[in-house]
Enzyme design. Structure first.
Site, PDB file in Angstrom:
ATOM      1  N   TYR A  61      29.663   4.034   1.555  1.00  0.00           N
ATOM      2  CA  TYR A  61      30.058   3.677   0.010  1.00  0.00           C
ATOM      3  C   TYR A  61      30.786   5.139  -0.529  1.00  0.00           C
ATOM      4  CZ  TYR A  61      29.623   3.270  -4.984  1.00  0.00           C
ATOM      5  OH  TYR A  61      30.253   2.822  -6.060  1.00  0.00           O
ATOM      6  N   GLU A 119      36.169   3.493  -6.467  1.00  0.00           N
ATOM      7  CA  GLU A 119      35.327   3.367  -5.924  1.00  0.00           C
ATOM      8  C   GLU A 119      35.919   2.996  -4.815  1.00  0.00           C
ATOM      9  OE1 GLU A 119      31.183   0.836  -6.905  1.00  0.00           O
ATOM     10  OE2 GLU A 119      32.988  -0.373  -6.690  1.00  0.00           O
TER      11      GLU A 119
END
Ligand code: GDP
Ligand code: MN
Length: 381
Positions: free
Chosen positions: A101, A190
């Site tokens: 991530y 993101e």
């Protein structure tokens, strides 16, 4: 402005972040053609402005063009938390070795962009932050100094990425994510998951990209990406009518002139135990057109049980605003109770015009008494 995954990936690609090749489709036929062009296994992905598509069944693998057509037929029209799928992204499927991530967002309290990197990707980042905060590498970038290459290395080491070829790629992607963020005036970039393929290739498998509305004038190409159909219908109506509208979750509709006054109105409503359903800022205006437009937007929200006008007459005079409200009430039928608090220039004339003008119209002199009255009226319905 939130971008679809495929639009975010287009920006990523422009800045050199590796993504898979894909095609946009709006029909099962187009999905089939896209899969034929791409060849091999593909992944069919719902394009909606909300996360968690995988869990909702909006992301499916397909081994052949026929299967891609079938999966597209299932996904198109699907409702994912109130977002109807009208577009799908057909992408060459990736083999996943690991899911990381990576994100860059604004930390408002620090007034700095904040990087987050963890090897625990593919899941909700809030979950990682809560369950194992030590696995989450966080780093602020001083916007005046700018991003420094050592920061990418620090993130990598702190997150525990220890494979040298992975490190090299992740470091490059971190730098490029910063470039995309600054270069697009983004509020959020993101990548979840950032994958490592079994052969060791790192790439962005998903994209969540948000651009600052106030900077869109500098990015006409990004501004063009806006999908008017994806917006909340009332927000779209408001945008068309030129009034500022924000949806909240209570039951009182708020109309005011000027952002500061509107914000304090929300506070006073809260103080007396009420909950705003939304608010509209008429800006400097208060003429009949503006009032009608704002009332149309506010009354189209079924949550609204009562409407509060809070107007401070400055350049706009109180009697003009009162005339605007009366004209609006002549043009539209509104059965909801309306409380008007009017102060400032020509407020007395304005209040006199409104008093007893309609059975559902109540005039108050102060913000507090108006708030108390509207909360009582909304509660009675
Ligand atoms: P989200 O659920 O909205 O965050 O959508 P993502 O794009 O992150 O996809 C969700 C999940 O689908 C990913 O975490 C992967 O596990 C899976 N997925 C997406 N694309 C591929 C792919 O190309 N290959 C494989 N094997 N899985 C994929
Ligand atoms: Mn994702």
């Amino acid at each position: 402005m939130d971008l679809y995954e495929y639009q975010g990936k287009e920006l990523f690609a422009r800045f050199g972040i590796p993504v898979s090749e894909g095609r946009l489709a709006t029909t099962p036929d187009e999905a089939r053609a896209a899969a034929e062009e791409l060849g091999g296994q593909v992944v069919v992905k719902a394009q909606v402005l909300t996360g968690g598509r995988g869990k909702a069944g909006g992301i499916k693998l397909a081994a052949s063009p026929e299967e891609a057509e079938q999966r597209a037929g299932e996904i198109l029209g699907m409702d994912i938390r109130g977002h109807v799928v009208r577009r799908i992204w057909v992408e060459a499927a990736s083999d996943i070795g690991k899911e990381y991530y990576l994100s860059l967002t604004f930390d408002r309290s620090e007034k700095k962009p904040l990087f987050m990197l963890t090897t625990e990707g593919g899941v909700d980042i809030e979950e990682v932050a809560e369950r194992s905060p030590e696995k989450l590498a966080r780093l602020h970038v001083d916007p005046l100094v700018g991003f420094q290459p050592y920061q990418a290395r620090w993130l990598c080491f702190t997150a525990g990425i220890d494979d040298a070829t992975e490190q090299k790629q992740v470091i490059g992607i971190v730098q490029k994510l910063y470039d995309s963020f600054v270069g697009s005036d983004a509020m959020l970039c993101e990548v979840n998951p950032l994958i490592v393929t079994p052969s060791g290739e790192v790439k962005a498998l998903d994209s969540k990209f948000s651009v600052d509305d106030n900077a869109l004038f500098r990015h006409p190409d990004i501004a063009e990406m806006r999908d008017p159909e994806a917006a909340d219908p009332r927000e779209r109506l408001a945008r068309e009518k030129g009034v500022t509208y924000v949806k909240l979750d209570g039951d009182i509709g708020i109309l005011g002139n000027g952002a500061g006054l509107v914000m304090s109105t929300l506070d006073v409503i809260d103080q007396v135990g009420g909950r705003p359903a939304n608010f509209c800022d008429l800006g400097g205006g208060g003429d009949a057109e503006g009032v009608v437009a704002a009332l149309e937007v506010i009354t189209s929200d079924a949550d609204v049980k009562a409407i509060l006008f809070n107007i401070f007459g400055g350049i706009t005079r109180g009697d003009e605003v009162a005339r605007g409200i009366l004209t609006a009430l002549e043009r539209m039928t509104i059965e909801l109770p309306i409380v008007v608090r009017l102060d400032g220039t020509n407020a007395e004339e304005g209040r006199a015009m409104l008093t007893e003008a309609a059975p559902n119209l109540y005039v108050e002199e102060t913000m507090l008494s108006a708030a108390e009255r509207i909360v009582e009226l909304a509660g009675a319905r």
